[in-house]
Design a protein around this motif. Structure first.
Motif, PDB file in Angstrom:
ATOM      1  N   SER A  76       0.825  -1.200   0.000  1.00 25.86           N
ATOM      2  CA  SER A  76       0.000   0.000   0.000  1.00 25.86           C
ATOM      3  C   SER A  76       0.863   1.254   0.000  1.00 25.86           C
ATOM      4  CB  SER A  76      -0.921   0.024   1.224  1.00 25.86           C
ATOM      5  OG  SER A  76      -0.163   0.086   2.425  1.00 25.86           O
ATOM      6  N   SER A  77       2.129   1.132   0.415  1.00 27.65           N
ATOM      7  CA  SER A  77       3.058   2.250   0.422  1.00 27.65           C
ATOM      8  C   SER A  77       4.464   1.716   0.238  1.00 27.65           C
ATOM      9  CB  SER A  77       2.971   3.033   1.738  1.00 27.65           C
ATOM     10  OG  SER A  77       3.984   4.019   1.808  1.00 27.65           O
ATOM     11  N   THR A  78       5.276   2.454  -0.485  1.00 26.12           N
ATOM     12  CA  THR A  78       6.667   2.044  -0.678  1.00 26.12           C
ATOM     13  C   THR A  78       7.579   2.617   0.396  1.00 26.12           C
ATOM     14  OG1 THR A  78       6.955   3.892  -2.219  1.00 26.12           O
ATOM     15  CG2 THR A  78       6.444   1.718  -3.165  1.00 26.12           C
ATOM     16  N   GLN A  79       7.025   3.333   1.362  1.00 24.95           N
ATOM     17  CA  GLN A  79       7.796   3.824   2.498  1.00 24.95           C
ATOM     18  C   GLN A  79       7.571   2.902   3.693  1.00 24.95           C
ATOM     19  OE1 GLN A  79       8.177   8.134   3.816  1.00 24.95           O
ATOM     20  NE2 GLN A  79       6.777   7.382   5.375  1.00 24.95           N
ATOM     21  N   ALA A  80       8.649   2.518   4.358  1.00 25.08           N
ATOM     22  CA  ALA A  80       8.520   1.646   5.523  1.00 25.08           C
ATOM     23  C   ALA A  80       7.698   2.335   6.609  1.00 25.08           C
ATOM     24  CB  ALA A  80       9.902   1.289   6.069  1.00 25.08           C
ATOM     25  N   SER A  81       6.759   1.610   7.189  1.00 25.59           N
ATOM     26  CA  SER A  81       5.923   2.164   8.247  1.00 25.59           C
ATOM     27  C   SER A  81       6.605   2.075   9.611  1.00 25.59           C
ATOM     28  CB  SER A  81       4.582   1.433   8.304  1.00 25.59           C
ATOM     29  OG  SER A  81       4.787   0.042   8.556  1.00 25.59           O
ATOM     30  N   TRP A  82       7.658   1.268   9.710  1.00 23.78           N
ATOM     31  CA  TRP A  82       8.374   1.063  10.986  1.00 23.78           C
ATOM     32  C   TRP A  82       9.713   0.460  10.676  1.00 23.78           C
ATOM     33  CZ3 TRP A  82      10.244  -3.588  12.810  1.00 23.78           C
ATOM     34  CH2 TRP A  82      10.643  -3.646  14.150  1.00 23.78           C
ATOM     35  N   GLN A  83      10.721   0.822  11.454  1.00 22.78           N
ATOM     36  CA  GLN A  83      12.022   0.173  11.333  1.00 22.78           C
ATOM     37  C   GLN A  83      12.776   0.312  12.645  1.00 22.78           C
ATOM     38  OE1 GLN A  83      12.526   2.857   8.003  1.00 22.78           O
ATOM     39  NE2 GLN A  83      14.618   3.286   8.681  1.00 22.78           N
ATOM     40  N   ALA A  84      13.593  -0.669  12.941  1.00 24.36           N
ATOM     41  CA  ALA A  84      14.300  -0.695  14.217  1.00 24.36           C
ATOM     42  C   ALA A  84      15.483  -1.640  14.109  1.00 24.36           C
ATOM     43  CB  ALA A  84      13.360  -1.139  15.342  1.00 24.36           C
ATOM     44  N   ALA A  85      16.280  -1.681  15.163  1.00 19.18           N
ATOM     45  CA  ALA A  85      17.396  -2.610  15.251  1.00 19.18           C
ATOM     46  C   ALA A  85      17.249  -3.437  16.518  1.00 19.18           C
ATOM     47  CB  ALA A  85      18.730  -1.860  15.276  1.00 19.18           C
ATOM     48  N   ALA A  86      17.460  -4.743  16.393  1.00 19.59           N
ATOM     49  CA  ALA A  86      17.417  -5.647  17.540  1.00 19.59           C
ATOM     50  C   ALA A  86      18.834  -5.767  18.083  1.00 19.59           C
ATOM     51  CB  ALA A  86      16.869  -7.007  17.142  1.00 19.59           C
ATOM     52  N   ASN A  87      19.084  -5.125  19.186  1.00 20.96           N
ATOM     53  CA  ASN A  87      20.437  -5.000  19.712  1.00 20.96           C
ATOM     54  C   ASN A  87      21.094  -6.350  19.964  1.00 20.96           C
ATOM     55  OD1 ASN A  87      22.654  -3.551  20.615  1.00 20.96           O
ATOM     56  ND2 ASN A  87      21.934  -3.462  22.731  1.00 20.96           N
ATOM     57  N   ARG A  88      22.286  -6.512  19.388  1.00 24.62           N
ATOM     58  CA  ARG A  88      23.142  -7.693  19.590  1.00 24.62           C
ATOM     59  C   ARG A  88      22.567  -8.987  19.013  1.00 24.62           C
ATOM     60  NH1 ARG A  88      25.029  -7.669  25.743  1.00 24.62           N
ATOM     61  NH2 ARG A  88      22.963  -6.815  26.121  1.00 24.62           N
ATOM     62  N   GLU A  89      21.544  -8.900  18.173  1.00 17.93           N
ATOM     63  CA  GLU A  89      21.052 -10.098  17.497  1.00 17.93           C
ATOM     64  C   GLU A  89      21.789 -10.233  16.164  1.00 17.93           C
ATOM     65  OE1 GLU A  89      19.131 -12.364  18.778  1.00 17.93           O
ATOM     66  OE2 GLU A  89      18.812 -11.210  20.596  1.00 17.93           O
ATOM     67  N   VAL A  90      22.566 -11.307  15.999  1.00 20.30           N
ATOM     68  CA  VAL A  90      23.384 -11.495  14.806  1.00 20.30           C
ATOM     69  C   VAL A  90      23.075 -12.837  14.164  1.00 20.30           C
ATOM     70  CG1 VAL A  90      25.244 -10.021  15.664  1.00 20.30           C
ATOM     71  CG2 VAL A  90      25.294 -12.477  16.149  1.00 20.30           C
ATOM     72  N   ARG A  91      23.524 -12.980  12.913  1.00 16.80           N
ATOM     73  CA  ARG A  91      23.347 -14.210  12.125  1.00 16.80           C
ATOM     74  C   ARG A  91      21.871 -14.624  12.070  1.00 16.80           C
ATOM     75  NH1 ARG A  91      28.351 -16.397  11.042  1.00 16.80           N
ATOM     76  NH2 ARG A  91      27.359 -18.293  10.327  1.00 16.80           N
ATOM     77  N   VAL A  92      21.006 -13.624  11.954  1.00 16.56           N
ATOM     78  CA  VAL A  92      19.565 -13.883  11.897  1.00 16.56           C
ATOM     79  C   VAL A  92      19.206 -14.398  10.506  1.00 16.56           C
ATOM     80  CG1 VAL A  92      17.285 -12.801  11.940  1.00 16.56           C
ATOM     81  CG2 VAL A  92      18.988 -12.223  13.683  1.00 16.56           C
ATOM     82  N   GLY A 111      12.796  -2.188  22.647  1.00 15.40           N
ATOM     83  CA  GLY A 111      13.292  -1.545  23.848  1.00 15.40           C
ATOM     84  C   GLY A 111      14.173  -2.423  24.702  1.00 15.40           C
ATOM     85  N   ALA A 112      14.221  -3.736  24.392  1.00 15.78           N
ATOM     86  CA  ALA A 112      15.036  -4.639  25.202  1.00 15.78           C
ATOM     87  C   ALA A 112      16.517  -4.446  24.887  1.00 15.78           C
ATOM     88  CB  ALA A 112      14.632  -6.085  24.950  1.00 15.78           C
ATOM     89  N   ALA A 113      17.361  -4.559  25.921  1.00 14.76           N
ATOM     90  CA  ALA A 113      18.798  -4.426  25.710  1.00 14.76           C
ATOM     91  C   ALA A 113      19.338  -5.566  24.874  1.00 14.76           C
ATOM     92  CB  ALA A 113      19.514  -4.371  27.059  1.00 14.76           C
ATOM     93  N   ALA A 114      18.722  -6.741  24.984  1.00 14.76           N
ATOM     94  CA  ALA A 114      19.128  -7.902  24.198  1.00 14.76           C
ATOM     95  C   ALA A 114      17.988  -8.900  24.204  1.00 14.76           C
ATOM     96  CB  ALA A 114      20.399  -8.535  24.776  1.00 14.76           C
ATOM     97  N   GLY A 115      18.026  -9.817  23.244  1.00 15.11           N
ATOM     98  CA  GLY A 115      17.009 -10.854  23.192  1.00 15.11           C
ATOM     99  C   GLY A 115      17.359 -12.012  24.107  1.00 15.11           C
ATOM    100  N   ARG A 116      16.560 -13.067  24.009  1.00 16.98           N
ATOM    101  CA  ARG A 116      16.831 -14.237  24.842  1.00 16.98           C
ATOM    102  C   ARG A 116      16.609 -15.495  24.023  1.00 16.98           C
ATOM    103  NH1 ARG A 116      11.385 -14.324  28.717  1.00 16.98           N
ATOM    104  NH2 ARG A 116      10.069 -15.519  27.277  1.00 16.98           N
TER     105      ARG A 116
END
Length: 422
Positions: free
Chosen positions: A314-330, A361-366
């Motif tokens: 419906s739109s070519t602009q992202a409605s939300w974006q973020a970074a998951a701190n310290r989550e790698v090799r996803v 908002g979490a400092a890291a995942g689990r």
């Protein structure tokens, strides 16, 4: 995920991570100046006189019209997969044909037919189900593969899987292709070529299949219309042959690309479109795109979808974006109804992967549980009221090294498709 595919994929090395306005700003990081954006494209970037739509229509007149997903499984003999209810026992020589630590709860699983179970030329990557497509319980699964070694020039394919919770699944492969049309002295000439894709993640919405494209130069999303699958003549080679028939490297079916969304702007071009999943947890369905990074933090972005009948954004602009701190090799990411994000995270050919969870908002995942060696994409579904996270493994005992001592006897058993309880 593999780093040797024709060109090096973006996002494999550590880089500064920033989250955009409206998303999560991590400590010590400034908000990005712009949202991630896409630009729609209705025609091939290479030689073609016509749009995808016109080329597909031209091919339809030559190939006798499209076939349905159901016809794909019934018009030609389907391959048979084996349903399994647990990981296999240790082998006679004491080696463990499974991860050191198994998933906490294996809900459903199957392994491919023998030829695909051990084939080193193709690696499974993405997964999506009819729950993504229309909200119904999974009855059909789609799995993407990319070609490597002897199959590298064949591009990518999907497997259409007829699935139920009690029987052995059946499936059929369909080659992904890019249609094009040229004009010469004889008039219009329509043809197709391979889709040069890693196909690391896929999402099904309505009748459209979205494939994440992480290849440098074409970063973004590729779109395929599942109502426009075509039967071709089985034989070697690709595209129009001298006798007027069309071949697809020995496959019976092709699925032509119908649209594309390319990354545009410096911020978006620096974001890796490694995986894509469907997010039904908001008021409007959306595509959740995540990236594979060997270092730094995984970034995510969401693009809202329009009506299911059209299947497009419906739109070519992202409605939300973020970074998951310290989550790698996803390798895959989904958003659950409780607002929690789940990631599949891989650890090479020797160690089991992990199912991890994260909240904004979490400092890291689990860590939630262990996954198989070589875990890949994720897809969320509900079956009889039970949440299931689908994933799959890519390896077929094909460590990149040629030294036999580097081969892991457990790796063939990573090539399962299965669902776990989060």
């Amino acid at each position: 995920m593999n780093t040797t595919r024709r060109t090096i994929l973006r996002g494999m090395v550590a880089a500064p991570v920033a989250s955009a306005a409206g998303g999560l700003t991590l400590p010590g990081q400034a908000a990005a100046a712009e949202r991630y954006r896409l630009k729609g494209r209705s025609a091939p970037t290479g030689a073609s006189a016509y749009s995808y739509r016109r080329a597909i229509n031209g091919l339809s007149s030559l190939l006798g019209g499209p076939v349905s997903l159901n016809e794909v499984l019934t018009r030609t003999p389907a391959l048979k997969a084996d349903r399994v209810t647990r990981w296999p026992e240790d082998q006679d020589d004491g080696t463990k044909p499974r991860p050191d630590k198994e998933p906490e709860e294996l809900l459903y699983a199957f392994r491919w037919a023998n030829a695909d179970f051990v084939d080193k030329n193709w690696r499974p990557q993405g997964i999506t189900t009819t729950y993504d497509a229309n909200g119904s319980a999974p009855a059909t699964l789609l799995v993407s593969w990319y070609g490597r070694l002897a199959a590298e020039k064949q591009g990518a394919r999907i497997s259409v899987v007829n699935w139920n919770a009690t029987g052995d699944p059946t499936y059929q492969h369909v080659l992904l292709v890019e249609p094009y049309g040229l004009r010469d002295d004889g008039g219009d000439r329509y043809d197709f070529r391979e889709s040069d894709l890693h196909a690391g993640g896929i999402a099904w919405y309505g009748n459209k299949l979205y494939v994440a494209d992480s290849m440098i130069g074409t970063t973004g999303l590729r779109v395929y219309d599942l109502d426009r699958i075509f039967k071709v003549t089985k034989g070697p080679g690709l595209g129009r042959q001298a006798d007027g028939t069309f071949h697809a490297h020995g496959y019976d079916y092709v699925l032509p690309q119908c649209y594309a969304y390319d990354a545009t702007g410096s911020a978006t071009r620096g974001f890796t479109f490694s995986q894509v999943s469907l997010d039904r947890t908001k008021g409007r369905p959306a595509l959740l795109v995540s990236e594979y990074r060997a270092g730094g933090s995984c970034r995510l972005a969401r693009w809202e979808l329009g009506s299911r009948s059209s299947g497009y954004l419906s739109s070519t602009q992202a409605s939300w974006q973020a970074a998951a701190n310290r989550e790698v090799r996803v390798q895959g990411a989904v958003r659950a109804a409780n607002g929690r994000y789940y990631f599949s995270s891989s650890h090479g050919t020797k160690k089991p992967g992990q199912l991890r969870s994260w909240r904004e908002g979490a400092a890291a995942g689990r860590r939630e549980s262990y996954l198989n060696i070589g875990c890949e994409d994720l897809s969320y579904s509900r079956i009889n009221g039970r949440v299931a996270l689908w994933t799959l493994g890519e390896y077929a005992n094909d460590h990149e090294s040629d030294k036999p001592s580097h081969l892991d006897r457990r790796a063939p058993f990573s090539r399962y498709v299965y669902a776990v309880k989060p």
